[in-house]
Design a protein around this motif. Structure first.
Motif, PDB file in Angstrom:
ATOM      1  N   ARG A   1       5.881 -35.186 -11.751  1.00 28.15           N
ATOM      2  CA  ARG A   1       6.223 -34.465 -12.975  1.00 28.15           C
ATOM      3  C   ARG A   1       5.368 -35.022 -14.111  1.00 28.15           C
ATOM      4  NH1 ARG A   1      10.571 -31.383 -14.133  1.00 28.15           N
ATOM      5  NH2 ARG A   1      11.793 -32.289 -12.419  1.00 28.15           N
ATOM      6  N   SER A   2       4.430 -34.214 -14.613  1.00 28.37           N
ATOM      7  CA  SER A   2       3.472 -34.681 -15.613  1.00 28.37           C
ATOM      8  C   SER A   2       4.131 -35.116 -16.914  1.00 28.37           C
ATOM      9  CB  SER A   2       2.443 -33.583 -15.912  1.00 28.37           C
ATOM     10  OG  SER A   2       1.628 -33.326 -14.801  1.00 28.37           O
TER      11      SER A   2
ATOM     12  N   GLN B   1       7.092 -39.130 -13.605  1.00 27.39           N
ATOM     13  CA  GLN B   1       7.890 -39.398 -12.409  1.00 27.39           C
ATOM     14  C   GLN B   1       7.099 -39.014 -11.159  1.00 27.39           C
ATOM     15  OE1 GLN B   1      10.893 -40.672 -13.107  1.00 27.39           O
ATOM     16  NE2 GLN B   1      11.683 -40.958 -11.033  1.00 27.39           N
ATOM     17  N   CYS B   2       7.133 -39.902 -10.165  1.00 26.52           N
ATOM     18  CA  CYS B   2       6.331 -39.729  -8.956  1.00 26.52           C
ATOM     19  C   CYS B   2       7.202 -40.010  -7.743  1.00 26.52           C
ATOM     20  CB  CYS B   2       5.145 -40.711  -9.004  1.00 26.52           C
ATOM     21  SG  CYS B   2       4.177 -40.841  -7.482  1.00 26.52           S
ATOM     22  N   TRP B   3       7.340 -39.024  -6.861  1.00 26.05           N
ATOM     23  CA  TRP B   3       8.126 -39.179  -5.639  1.00 26.05           C
ATOM     24  C   TRP B   3       7.177 -39.218  -4.437  1.00 26.05           C
ATOM     25  CZ3 TRP B   3       9.431 -35.917  -9.636  1.00 26.05           C
ATOM     26  CH2 TRP B   3      10.680 -36.125 -10.257  1.00 26.05           C
ATOM     27  N   LEU B   4       7.184 -40.310  -3.713  1.00 27.14           N
ATOM     28  CA  LEU B   4       6.383 -40.436  -2.497  1.00 27.14           C
ATOM     29  C   LEU B   4       7.215 -39.963  -1.304  1.00 27.14           C
ATOM     30  CD1 LEU B   4       4.700 -43.934  -3.021  1.00 27.14           C
ATOM     31  CD2 LEU B   4       4.057 -41.690  -3.964  1.00 27.14           C
ATOM     32  N   LYS B   5       6.563 -39.234  -0.384  1.00 23.74           N
ATOM     33  CA  LYS B   5       7.276 -38.571   0.714  1.00 23.74           C
ATOM     34  C   LYS B   5       6.747 -39.039   2.077  1.00 23.74           C
ATOM     35  CE  LYS B   5       8.852 -35.608  -2.508  1.00 23.74           C
ATOM     36  NZ  LYS B   5      10.265 -35.315  -2.795  1.00 23.74           N
ATOM     37  N   TYR B   6       7.673 -39.078   3.046  1.00 21.76           N
ATOM     38  CA  TYR B   6       7.271 -39.435   4.409  1.00 21.76           C
ATOM     39  C   TYR B   6       7.079 -38.221   5.313  1.00 21.76           C
ATOM     40  CZ  TYR B   6      12.330 -39.094   5.365  1.00 21.76           C
ATOM     41  OH  TYR B   6      13.627 -38.653   5.467  1.00 21.76           O
ATOM     42  N   ARG B   7       7.256 -37.004   4.749  1.00 24.44           N
ATOM     43  CA  ARG B   7       6.971 -35.776   5.497  1.00 24.44           C
ATOM     44  C   ARG B   7       6.111 -34.849   4.653  1.00 24.44           C
ATOM     45  NH1 ARG B   7      12.963 -34.416   7.787  1.00 24.44           N
ATOM     46  NH2 ARG B   7      12.938 -35.797   9.590  1.00 24.44           N
ATOM     47  N   GLN B   8       5.206 -34.144   5.305  1.00 29.89           N
ATOM     48  CA  GLN B   8       4.468 -33.108   4.600  1.00 29.89           C
ATOM     49  C   GLN B   8       5.439 -32.025   4.121  1.00 29.89           C
ATOM     50  OE1 GLN B   8       1.251 -31.580   7.002  1.00 29.89           O
ATOM     51  NE2 GLN B   8      -0.094 -33.248   6.364  1.00 29.89           N
TER      52      GLN B   8
ATOM     53  N   GLY C   1       6.958 -27.278 -13.814  1.00 32.22           N
ATOM     54  CA  GLY C   1       6.453 -28.552 -14.344  1.00 32.22           C
ATOM     55  C   GLY C   1       6.164 -29.598 -13.293  1.00 32.22           C
ATOM     56  N   LEU C   2       6.371 -29.254 -12.019  1.00 35.50           N
ATOM     57  CA  LEU C   2       6.115 -30.205 -10.930  1.00 35.50           C
ATOM     58  C   LEU C   2       4.778 -29.910 -10.261  1.00 35.50           C
ATOM     59  CD1 LEU C   2       9.629 -30.375  -9.213  1.00 35.50           C
ATOM     60  CD2 LEU C   2       8.625 -32.005 -10.818  1.00 35.50           C
ATOM     61  N   ILE C   3       4.157 -30.944  -9.771  1.00 33.60           N
ATOM     62  CA  ILE C   3       2.918 -30.837  -8.991  1.00 33.60           C
ATOM     63  C   ILE C   3       3.161 -31.523  -7.660  1.00 33.60           C
ATOM     64  CG2 ILE C   3       0.478 -31.462  -8.857  1.00 33.60           C
ATOM     65  CD1 ILE C   3       0.457 -31.589 -11.915  1.00 33.60           C
ATOM     66  N   SER C   4       2.854 -30.851  -6.567  1.00 31.85           N
ATOM     67  CA  SER C   4       3.052 -31.414  -5.240  1.00 31.85           C
ATOM     68  C   SER C   4       1.784 -31.322  -4.421  1.00 31.85           C
ATOM     69  CB  SER C   4       4.218 -30.708  -4.510  1.00 31.85           C
ATOM     70  OG  SER C   4       5.444 -30.924  -5.177  1.00 31.85           O
ATOM     71  N   MET C   5       1.662 -32.224  -3.467  1.00 27.86           N
ATOM     72  CA  MET C   5       0.422 -32.270  -2.685  1.00 27.86           C
ATOM     73  C   MET C   5       0.665 -32.980  -1.359  1.00 27.86           C
ATOM     74  SD  MET C   5      -3.179 -33.991  -3.841  1.00 27.86           S
ATOM     75  CE  MET C   5      -4.297 -34.682  -2.622  1.00 27.86           C
TER      76      MET C   5
END
Length: 257
Positions: free
Chosen positions: A227-228, A232-239, A250-254
Motif C-alpha cells: 500500500r503506497s 505497508q508491505c505484506w510478504l506472501k508464501y503463495r503466488q 490503492g494496493l499494488i501486488s506482484m
C-alpha cells in the motif's frame, strides 16, 4: 582480516612450546599436534606473525587469537571462531582469508532479523558489526541497535522468520541482490493478493521497490502486496496469495516469477 582487542572462540588446539625451534617441526608433525583430535595446551608464540605462521602450516587452522601479554596463541578451525569475534582488551585476532567487502545497499532501517543468532556482542558501529559478520564463517546476516551498540550475528539470511518491523534496529544480509527491482508487467495495480502472509512490514511510502526488495531477500517469499499511501508491505508464501487476486483500491501486488 585482523583486529586488535578482539577474540575468537573454537580452538583447533593450543600447544606447549617445545624447547627446540618451531622450524624444527616437520609439516606432518605440526598437522598431528594441531589437529582437532590431538589437543595440547598453551602454544607460546613470540609474536603475532609466528602465531599466524603456525596456523598457515596446519591443515585445519583458519584463524588465530593471540595475547601479547603472555604470548598465548590459540588456533581455530573456523573463520572467526565458533560464534564470531567479540571485543576483548589485550587480544588480537587474524583470519587466514579476509573479507573486507562493504555493501549496505540492502540494509533495512527499523527492521529486525529475528532469531537464528550466533550470539550477541558489543560493536562500536554498524560497520564494525558488519565486519564481525564477514569475519565469521557461518554468519550471513546481522541486526544492530545503535543506541546500545548491540550486534547480533545470524546464521540464516533475514533471521529465522524473515524481517520484522522494530524501531531503532538496522538489519543487513551479507549478500545483497545484484539486480535492480523488476517493476515489470507482473505488477498489478489496485489488486490485493489476500492471505498467505509470511509477515507484514512498514516500509517507505510510495516506493514499491522497497517492498519488492524485502520479498526478494526472504527465501520463502513468492509474492507481495503493498500500500503506497502507508508503506505497508505484506510478504506472501503463495503466488496470488491464499485466495487469488481481488480488487483493492490503492494496493499494488506482484508475483516474483
Amino acid at each position: 582480516s585482523s583486529g586488535i582487542n578482539a577474540e575468537y572462540g573454537d580452538d583447533v588446539s593450543t600447544l606447549i612450546r617445545y624447547p627446540f625451534p618451531l622450524g624444527n617441526f616437520r609439516s606432518r608433525e605440526l598437522e598431528l599436534l594441531c589437529s582437532p583430535w590431538y589437543r595440547l595446551w598453551n602454544l607460546v608464540a613470540y609474536n603475532l606473525d609466528e602465531c599466524t605462521n603456525v596456523c598457515k602450516a596446519v591443515r585445519y587452522c583458519k584463524s588465530v587469537t593471540y595475547r601479547p601479554s603472555d604470548k598465548r596463541c590459540w588456533l581455530k578451525f573456523r573463520r572467526g571462531g565458533n560464534s564470531g569475534p567479540t571485543l576483548a582488551a589485550g587480544l588480537m585476532r587474524v583470519n587466514m582469508d579476509c573479507d573486507n567487502k562493504r555493501d549496505h545497499s540492502c540494509g533495512k532501517n527499523n527492521v529486525d532479523y529475528w532469531a537464528a543468532d550466533l550470539g550477541a556482542r558489543v560493536a562500536n558501529t554498524f560497520d564494525q558489526c558488519e565486519q564481525f559478520c564477514r569475519d565469521t564463517e557461518r554468519c550471513v546476516s546481522i541486526t544492530y541497535r545503535a543506541s546500545t551498540k548491540s550486534c547480533w550475528l545470524k546464521h540464516r539470511r533475514s533471521g529465522a522468520r524473515g524481517p520484522n518491523t522494530a524501531v531503532g534496529l538496522t538489519s543487513l544480509n551479507m549478500d545483497c541482490p545484484t539486480s535492480d527491482p523488476i517493476h515489470s508487467r507482473c505488477v498489478h495495480n489496485d489488486i490485493d493478493f489476500g492471505g498467505a502472509d509470511l509477515i507484514s512490514l512498514v516500509t517507505d511510502k510510495n516506493n514499491v521497490g522497497k517492498c519488492e526488495g524485502f520479498c526478494r531477500e526472504e527465501p520463502g517469499c513468492v509474492s507481495f502486496t503493498y500500500r503506497s499511501s502507508t508503506g505497508q508491505c505484506w510478504l506472501k508464501y503463495r503466488q496470488y496469495g491464499d485466495g487469488g487476486p481481488t480488487h483493492g483500491a490503492g494496493l499494488i501486488s506482484m508475483n516474483m516469477n
